[in-house]
Design a protein around this motif. Structure first.
Motif, PDB file in Angstrom:
ATOM      1  N   GLY A 174       0.820  -1.210   0.000  1.00  0.00           N
ATOM      2  CA  GLY A 174       0.000   0.000   0.000  1.00  0.00           C
ATOM      3  C   GLY A 174       0.851   1.255   0.000  1.00  0.00           C
ATOM      4  N   ASN A 175       1.912   1.262   0.809  1.00  0.00           N
ATOM      5  CA  ASN A 175       2.828   2.403   0.832  1.00  0.00           C
ATOM      6  C   ASN A 175       3.513   2.604  -0.509  1.00  0.00           C
ATOM      7  N   PHE A 176       3.886   1.494  -1.153  1.00  0.00           N
ATOM      8  CA  PHE A 176       4.549   1.593  -2.453  1.00  0.00           C
ATOM      9  C   PHE A 176       3.603   2.170  -3.508  1.00  0.00           C
ATOM     10  N   ILE A 177       2.355   1.739  -3.502  1.00  0.00           N
ATOM     11  CA  ILE A 177       1.379   2.269  -4.461  1.00  0.00           C
ATOM     12  C   ILE A 177       1.165   3.757  -4.225  1.00  0.00           C
ATOM     13  N   ARG A 178       1.045   4.155  -2.966  1.00  0.00           N
ATOM     14  CA  ARG A 178       0.903   5.583  -2.637  1.00  0.00           C
ATOM     15  C   ARG A 178       2.079   6.379  -3.161  1.00  0.00           C
ATOM     16  N   ASP A 179       3.292   5.909  -2.888  1.00  0.00           N
ATOM     17  CA  ASP A 179       4.485   6.649  -3.302  1.00  0.00           C
ATOM     18  C   ASP A 179       4.631   6.687  -4.825  1.00  0.00           C
ATOM     19  N   ALA A 180       4.251   5.595  -5.485  1.00  0.00           N
ATOM     20  CA  ALA A 180       4.325   5.588  -6.948  1.00  0.00           C
ATOM     21  C   ALA A 180       3.389   6.617  -7.551  1.00  0.00           C
ATOM     22  N   LEU A 181       2.265   6.867  -6.883  1.00  0.00           N
ATOM     23  CA  LEU A 181       1.284   7.822  -7.389  1.00  0.00           C
ATOM     24  C   LEU A 181       1.577   9.267  -6.979  1.00  0.00           C
ATOM     25  N   THR A 182       2.285   9.457  -5.862  1.00  0.00           N
ATOM     26  CA  THR A 182       2.389  10.809  -5.306  1.00  0.00           C
ATOM     27  C   THR A 182       3.818  11.320  -5.111  1.00  0.00           C
ATOM     28  N   GLN A 183       4.810  10.431  -5.113  1.00  0.00           N
ATOM     29  CA  GLN A 183       6.180  10.842  -4.853  1.00  0.00           C
ATOM     30  C   GLN A 183       7.051  10.662  -6.103  1.00  0.00           C
ATOM     31  N   GLU A 184       8.252  11.195  -6.040  1.00  0.00           N
ATOM     32  CA  GLU A 184       9.154  11.077  -7.181  1.00  0.00           C
ATOM     33  C   GLU A 184       9.869   9.736  -7.234  1.00  0.00           C
ATOM     34  N   ARG A 185       9.879   9.024  -6.107  1.00  0.00           N
ATOM     35  CA  ARG A 185      10.537   7.733  -6.063  1.00  0.00           C
ATOM     36  C   ARG A 185      10.005   6.944  -4.866  1.00  0.00           C
ATOM     37  N   ILE A 186      10.244   5.641  -4.883  1.00  0.00           N
ATOM     38  CA  ILE A 186       9.933   4.795  -3.733  1.00  0.00           C
ATOM     39  C   ILE A 186      11.222   4.575  -2.961  1.00  0.00           C
ATOM     40  N   VAL A 187      11.196   4.910  -1.669  1.00  0.00           N
ATOM     41  CA  VAL A 187      12.362   4.745  -0.812  1.00  0.00           C
ATOM     42  C   VAL A 187      12.099   3.603   0.166  1.00  0.00           C
ATOM     43  N   ILE A 188      12.969   2.603   0.165  1.00  0.00           N
ATOM     44  CA  ILE A 188      12.891   1.480   1.102  1.00  0.00           C
ATOM     45  C   ILE A 188      13.934   1.699   2.180  1.00  0.00           C
ATOM     46  N   ARG A 189      13.479   1.850   3.426  1.00  0.00           N
ATOM     47  CA  ARG A 189      14.412   2.159   4.519  1.00  0.00           C
ATOM     48  C   ARG A 189      15.281   0.957   4.883  1.00  0.00           C
ATOM     49  N   GLY A 190      14.752  -0.250   4.739  1.00  0.00           N
ATOM     50  CA  GLY A 190      15.518  -1.447   5.068  1.00  0.00           C
ATOM     51  C   GLY A 190      16.333  -1.934   3.892  1.00  0.00           C
TER      52      GLY A 190
END
Length: 356
Positions: free
Chosen positions: A233-249
């Motif tokens: 869900g977080n990845f889908i949100r970021d793909a739609l609203t952010q410039e990139r997907i950041v994985i902290r781990g």
């Protein structure tokens, strides 16, 4: 590939998406199993519940079958405001109340789906309340089932009942006897589900009622929170609203995802055909590493964007795992992973981009 502008231009109402999914899965839907029956559903306005109600709505519209659904919700008005497709449904009757103290219906119920549980991160921060709500809610729904003479109950449990999954265990089997640690406060959810299952077995033993257990894993679909603790869900949100997907781990955790339309069909099949006092894993056995999952989300929704993995790991192997074996459901009940992950991601974003 679908760009962000294309995605926003093609947003669809939830029921339109769900109905297209169920039409695609029509050969797997056994509507006649519910002809003339009354079904009580708890958790009717949660993620699972909205898809269950959507499947019932589709069956009412497309199949020559009549049934009644009694849906328990603390705030059905709020749900109807967000989902106007359900308002005025003649086959649906709301029971307004909390799962721990709702008023029993004054009529016979044929079968029960108990899907009410708070899976939010906030609930996890109050382990005592979470444990009590699962146990007391189950006790209440079983008491209701007995009072209303229900003959079949589906208890929606969780893969969390197994406890942690060892890296060397490729898939969790129903025959495993592992359990959450009783010294870990984070085990309240999994332990609560184990007590739910035991209460169900006792109810089946003491009453003329079949109780089936659905141990559910990870899912994706319209209605999944995009701001919670669900990675996809977080990845889908970021793909739609952010410039990139950041994985902290380190992105090496391993998961698998069953699409919500498949899930709804699985639950209906388990309710009608699952064996008494039998546990069935519900989910996908098609595993994906978290970093690869993020790349699949990007490829489906915003191919021009990137994935950044910030964490580092010296371990050559995968990180934590959460993947079920679904051989039992596949071989005994004919269930399977029917919706490919890219389509599941795409359809989730169709609705979520509008409602995020």
């Amino acid at each position: 590939m679908t760009s962000r502008d294309d995605m926003h231009a093609s947003q669809k109402p939830f029921l339109e998406i769900a109905s297209a999914d169920f039409a695609r899965l029509a050969q797997h839907i056994d509507s006649q199993d519910f002809a003339g029956k009354t079904i009580l559903v708890s958790g009717a306005t949660g993620f699972f519940g909205m898809w269950i109600l959507a499947l019932f709505a589709w069956m009412q519209k497309t199949r020559d079958v009549q049934f009644r659904v009694l849906a328990i919700s603390r705030n059905p008005r709020n749900f109807q405001a967000r989902h106007p497709w359900i308002e005025g449904a003649e086959w649906l009757q709301w029971i307004t109340g909390d799962i721990q103290d709702f008023t029993f219906p004054e009529e016979t119920v044929d079968c029960v789906i108990h899907a009410a549980t708070d899976t939010s991160a906030a609930a996890g921060r109050s382990p005592g309340l979470l444990l009590n709500s699962i146990v007391r809610g189950t006790e209440r729904i079983l008491a209701c089932a007995k009072a209303c003479h229900a003959k079949r109950i589906l208890l929606v449990s969780s893969g969390g009942a197994y406890g942690g999954q060892a890296v060397e265990t490729p898939r969790l089997l129903e025959s495993l006897r592992t359990a959450p640690s009783t010294m870990d406060l984070g085990s309240a959810y999994g332990e609560g589900k184990r007590v739910m299952e035991l209460l169900g077995a006792i109810h089946a033993h003491e009453n003329e009622c079949d109780v089936v257990i659905a141990r559910c894993f990870a899912f994706v679909g319209a209605g999944l929170p995009l701001d919670g603790h669900f990675a996809i869900g977080n990845f889908i949100r970021d793909a739609l609203t952010q410039e990139r997907i950041v994985i902290r781990g380190d992105g090496k955790g391993v998961r698998s995802y069953l699409y919500a339309a498949d899930l709804a069909v699985w639950l209906m099949r388990l309710l009608s055909n699952g064996q008494n006092r039998e546990i069935y894993n519900v989910g996908s056995d098609q595993e994906v590493m978290i970093a690869e999952l993020a790349r699949q989300v990007i490829a489906s929704l915003a191919p021009e964007k990137t994935v950044v993995v910030e964490g580092a790991s010296n371990s050559p192997g995968a990180g934590n795992r959460y993947v079920p074996s679904i051989d039992q459901a596949r071989e005994r009940l004919g269930l399977d992973v029917w919706t490919p992950l890219p389509l599941a991601i795409h359809n989730t974003a169709l609705w979520s981009s509008k409602n995020s």
